[in-house]
Design a protein around this motif. Sequence first.
Motif, mmCIF file in Angstrom:
data_model
loop_
_atom_site.group_PDB
_atom_site.id
_atom_site.type_symbol
_atom_site.label_atom_id
_atom_site.label_comp_id
_atom_site.label_asym_id
_atom_site.label_seq_id
_atom_site.Cartn_x
_atom_site.Cartn_y
_atom_site.Cartn_z
ATOM 1 N N LYS A 112 40.454 47.273 48.086
ATOM 2 C CA LYS A 112 39.889 45.931 47.928
ATOM 3 C C LYS A 112 39.741 45.627 46.442
ATOM 4 C CE LYS A 112 38.667 44.595 52.240
ATOM 5 N NZ LYS A 112 38.930 43.275 52.829
ATOM 6 N N TYR A 113 39.941 44.354 46.081
ATOM 7 C CA TYR A 113 39.762 43.965 44.692
ATOM 8 C C TYR A 113 39.360 42.495 44.619
ATOM 9 C CZ TYR A 113 44.475 42.000 45.209
ATOM 10 O OH TYR A 113 45.558 41.290 45.638
ATOM 11 N N LEU A 114 38.730 42.133 43.498
ATOM 12 C CA LEU A 114 38.358 40.748 43.224
ATOM 13 C C LEU A 114 39.386 40.159 42.272
ATOM 14 C CD1 LEU A 114 34.517 41.154 42.741
ATOM 15 C CD2 LEU A 114 35.599 39.738 44.473
ATOM 16 N N ALA A 115 39.947 39.016 42.635
ATOM 17 C CA ALA A 115 40.967 38.361 41.814
ATOM 18 C C ALA A 115 40.438 37.015 41.338
ATOM 19 C CB ALA A 115 42.244 38.165 42.635
ATOM 20 N N TYR A 116 40.444 36.797 40.026
ATOM 21 C CA TYR A 116 39.971 35.534 39.465
ATOM 22 C C TYR A 116 40.385 35.441 38.000
ATOM 23 C CZ TYR A 116 36.207 38.394 37.475
ATOM 24 O OH TYR A 116 35.507 39.341 36.780
ATOM 25 N N TYR A 117 40.145 34.299 37.399
ATOM 26 C CA TYR A 117 40.486 34.058 36.001
ATOM 27 C C TYR A 117 39.273 34.359 35.125
ATOM 28 C CZ TYR A 117 41.913 31.539 31.772
ATOM 29 O OH TYR A 117 42.225 31.194 30.480
ATOM 30 N N VAL A 118 39.501 35.112 34.034
ATOM 31 C CA VAL A 118 38.429 35.476 33.105
ATOM 32 C C VAL A 118 38.528 34.584 31.871
ATOM 33 C CG1 VAL A 118 37.384 37.317 31.737
ATOM 34 C CG2 VAL A 118 38.488 37.854 33.919
ATOM 35 N N PRO A 119 37.587 33.653 31.677
ATOM 36 C CA PRO A 119 37.682 32.741 30.530
ATOM 37 C C PRO A 119 37.636 33.455 29.185
ATOM 38 C CG PRO A 119 36.108 31.926 32.155
ATOM 39 C CD PRO A 119 36.457 33.319 32.559
ATOM 40 N N LYS A 120 36.868 34.534 29.079
ATOM 41 C CA LYS A 120 36.696 35.172 27.768
ATOM 42 C C LYS A 120 38.002 35.776 27.256
ATOM 43 C CE LYS A 120 33.470 37.985 25.174
ATOM 44 N NZ LYS A 120 32.156 38.674 25.201
ATOM 45 N N LYS A 166 40.112 43.108 39.813
ATOM 46 C CA LYS A 166 39.133 44.182 39.600
ATOM 47 C C LYS A 166 39.001 45.011 40.884
ATOM 48 C CE LYS A 166 36.418 41.890 36.028
ATOM 49 N NZ LYS A 166 36.609 42.842 34.937
ATOM 50 N N PRO A 167 39.490 46.253 40.870
ATOM 51 C CA PRO A 167 39.342 47.112 42.051
ATOM 52 C C PRO A 167 37.875 47.391 42.351
ATOM 53 C CG PRO A 167 40.940 48.007 40.497
ATOM 54 C CD PRO A 167 40.224 46.908 39.790
ATOM 55 N N ILE A 168 37.566 47.488 43.622
ATOM 56 C CA ILE A 168 36.203 47.768 44.073
ATOM 57 C C ILE A 168 36.158 49.195 44.614
ATOM 58 C CG2 ILE A 168 34.405 47.132 45.731
ATOM 59 C CD1 ILE A 168 35.435 44.293 45.606
ATOM 60 N N PRO A 169 35.223 50.037 44.150
ATOM 61 C CA PRO A 169 35.113 51.401 44.672
ATOM 62 C C PRO A 169 34.915 51.393 46.187
ATOM 63 C CG PRO A 169 33.761 51.136 42.709
ATOM 64 C CD PRO A 169 34.239 49.763 43.080
ATOM 65 N N ALA A 170 35.449 52.409 46.841
ATOM 66 C CA ALA A 170 35.373 52.477 48.304
ATOM 67 C C ALA A 170 33.936 52.436 48.818
ATOM 68 C CB ALA A 170 36.073 53.751 48.789
ATOM 69 N N THR A 171 33.000 53.009 48.031
ATOM 70 C CA THR A 171 31.606 53.033 48.476
ATOM 71 C C THR A 171 30.982 51.641 48.524
ATOM 72 O OG1 THR A 171 30.960 53.478 46.188
ATOM 73 C CG2 THR A 171 31.185 55.371 47.656
ATOM 74 N N MET A 172 31.566 50.681 47.775
ATOM 75 C CA MET A 172 31.014 49.326 47.726
ATOM 76 C C MET A 172 31.831 48.328 48.531
ATOM 77 S SD MET A 172 28.218 49.359 46.038
ATOM 78 C CE MET A 172 27.984 47.607 45.760
ATOM 79 N N THR A 173 32.917 48.755 49.157
ATOM 80 C CA THR A 173 33.813 47.824 49.845
ATOM 81 C C THR A 173 33.101 47.060 50.959
ATOM 82 O OG1 THR A 173 35.754 49.172 49.355
ATOM 83 C CG2 THR A 173 35.915 47.655 51.205
ATOM 84 N N GLU A 174 32.400 47.765 51.806
ATOM 85 C CA GLU A 174 31.722 47.120 52.932
ATOM 86 C C GLU A 174 30.638 46.161 52.453
ATOM 87 O OE1 GLU A 174 29.191 48.399 56.954
ATOM 88 O OE2 GLU A 174 30.280 49.904 55.781
ATOM 89 N N VAL A 175 29.896 46.578 51.421
ATOM 90 C CA VAL A 175 28.830 45.730 50.884
ATOM 91 C C VAL A 175 29.412 44.467 50.253
ATOM 92 C CG1 VAL A 175 26.979 45.605 49.176
ATOM 93 C CG2 VAL A 175 27.281 47.677 50.534
ATOM 94 N N ALA A 176 30.487 44.627 49.464
ATOM 95 C CA ALA A 176 31.109 43.474 48.808
ATOM 96 C C ALA A 176 31.674 42.495 49.833
ATOM 97 C CB ALA A 176 32.217 43.952 47.867
ATOM 98 N N ALA A 218 25.049 42.480 44.649
ATOM 99 C CA ALA A 218 25.991 43.403 45.279
ATOM 100 C C ALA A 218 27.378 43.301 44.652
ATOM 101 C CB ALA A 218 26.070 43.117 46.786
ATOM 102 N N LEU A 219 27.835 42.083 44.365
ATOM 103 C CA LEU A 219 29.160 41.899 43.782
ATOM 104 C C LEU A 219 29.197 42.342 42.321
ATOM 105 C CD1 LEU A 219 30.054 38.470 45.396
ATOM 106 C CD2 LEU A 219 31.059 40.688 45.921
ATOM 107 N N LEU A 220 28.115 42.117 41.578
ATOM 108 C CA LEU A 220 28.065 42.557 40.183
ATOM 109 C C LEU A 220 28.012 44.084 40.082
ATOM 110 C CD1 LEU A 220 25.603 39.918 38.672
ATOM 111 C CD2 LEU A 220 28.075 40.042 38.359
ATOM 112 N N LEU A 221 27.597 44.743 41.166
ATOM 113 C CA LEU A 221 27.612 46.203 41.208
ATOM 114 C C LEU A 221 28.939 46.750 41.733
ATOM 115 C CD1 LEU A 221 24.034 46.983 42.593
ATOM 116 C CD2 LEU A 221 24.911 47.550 40.327
ATOM 117 N N SER A 222 29.795 45.861 42.240
ATOM 118 C CA SER A 222 31.084 46.295 42.787
ATOM 119 C C SER A 222 32.143 46.440 41.712
ATOM 120 C CB SER A 222 31.556 45.294 43.845
ATOM 121 O OG SER A 222 30.621 45.204 44.910
ATOM 122 N N ALA A 223 31.973 45.723 40.616
ATOM 123 C CA ALA A 223 32.911 45.796 39.483
ATOM 124 C C ALA A 223 32.195 45.232 38.264
ATOM 125 C CB ALA A 223 34.180 45.005 39.775
ATOM 126 N N PRO A 224 32.543 45.694 37.057
ATOM 127 C CA PRO A 224 31.856 45.192 35.854
ATOM 128 C C PRO A 224 32.269 43.762 35.533
ATOM 129 C CG PRO A 224 33.612 46.723 35.251
ATOM 130 C CD PRO A 224 33.519 46.752 36.745
#
Length: 568
Positions: A145-153, A160-170, A113-119
């Motif tokens: 809603k958005y996911l905040a974290y450090y990207v090693p690459k 990473k903003p999350i589309p409104a359609t996936m907010t509840e699922v995420a 579900a989270l991998l489908l919320s943002a690339p």
Amino acid sequence: MPQPDITRLNERHFRRAVELLEDSSCRQGTISTLLQMLAFLSEKLILPAEVIRWQNPYVGDRSYSNLRGNNAPAAVKRQKVVNQDALFSIADVFSRPLTNLDDSDIMITSLTALLLSAPMRIGETLRWRTDCLRSEIDKNGAKQKYLAYYVPKTQSYTRKPIPATMTEVATEAIERLRSITEEGRRLARHMELTPTKFYRHPDCPDVPDDKLLTRQQVAQALGYIKTEDCMDFIKKHTGNYRLTGFTLETLWQLILIEHRNLNPHFPYQTPLKGMKPLKMSESLMCFRRSQFGAQRSTSPVLLTPFNPDYYRKRLDGTVRLDRKNQRPICFFAKHGLDLLRLNSHSLRHFVNRLAKQSGVSIETITEWSSRASIQQTRTYLHESSEQSRNRAAVIHGTKQEQQPREPITEEEANSYGRGPFHRSRYGICRRSWRAGPCIKFADCTNCSELLACKGDKIALEAVKSDLENMQRTRDAAERAVSAGERSGGMWLAKAEPQIIRLTELIRVLENPEIPDGSPIQIQGTDFSHESTLIREKAQESGIELLDKDRLAIEYGQDLIDCLNMLTN
């Protein structure tokens, strides 16, 4: 070489390296590194001139772009597309009550579900904190809603903003992961702050640390249901199977040895390189030993770093001939679903394509995906030329989207009723009473060119079906006239001759005195090929020919009879 010697490298070694990399997914990057090494050795005058001339063989038609990338064949790109049936299967399990799911199911469905919320990349999950899901008010005044974290690459923090359609699922997915990893974080904090004391987990025997334990208490303290499994653990660290003579203090020393073997980078899950990684006590993905086990219970005293293979291997239902297809950890087999395969990275590409098809700019997708360049994004979109054309046409307003009607069933056809909605062998003709019957109504039986064959059962059934529909149309028209719909009379005037004609045709086709195979020609009332030629010539000469059927409908059959008398 018997003795490794960098000064004796020659071109054959580089060719051999290429052979070994032929089927490797990291081939392109590794060969680029080899070329950098070759340039360095050349600058230092370590290698002879003939070796320096070696070049990357995977260019042009054999380049990654042409074989696996942006210019790859359509069949290769299709293999990278996410399996939609696998997504539906995972979604089905995600929607079930939590009481029916174990920790492995929650991990698989929530991560998907989270991998489908943002690339995102599966390895980035180790950088998620428990509060990685955040929100703020955007420029339009809506909560984003958005996911905040450090990207090693990219070595940078991202939101990473999350589309409104996936907010509840995420949100639900994060809460589920936080719930099943909370006990793991408590254990990790204990290991950091008070590593000399036995961790008092909920099932720990309530005895002093220095009191001797019974066999059952030893198993209970270590978190084993079966004493046999507990004996294997003791044998591994003491050399014998005895479960007597232990206290919580002495057991803790054995646990610490195992802990250091399982978690060599503790308090972190990954090596300490570059930006300091999250501590296990801070990580959303903090799991305990055997927490996803199909046969063993979760250890209450041991941690284990999260490995992306825990996710990948459970979503691989591939049947391979070199092994028995007994996959107790396969998510699909476990739930009685089709044995499918889902690659975590294909979800990243899937979200990218959805964004592109929805009109999101490639610059925004590149930033959203934490990529270094736009060219990389183009490589992974895998959009066919037809999809590009259709999307461009929709954006520019040059294409009108049309939704074809679904075929109707026999029951749905009957619900239309009779009368202006009359049946043909091709479907339903929808007209109004006032529009009158279609001029092509029951055309074939009015055609002089129609040649029927006596004994043709298929043709006979078709004529009977037409007669039945025509009788129902007549009955509906009679009811409409009785109800005051005067225009229904036009339908009666059209249907009655057709009923007579079809009845006579059936009588001939069923006549036992006429041998099967006899040709039967019907005298048409409105046209033949000759009449068509006459009509065309009249049109060329500017002469209008009157339609007798329409005259009969408008003025009655008496007028037609008078015209026939004049022509005779």
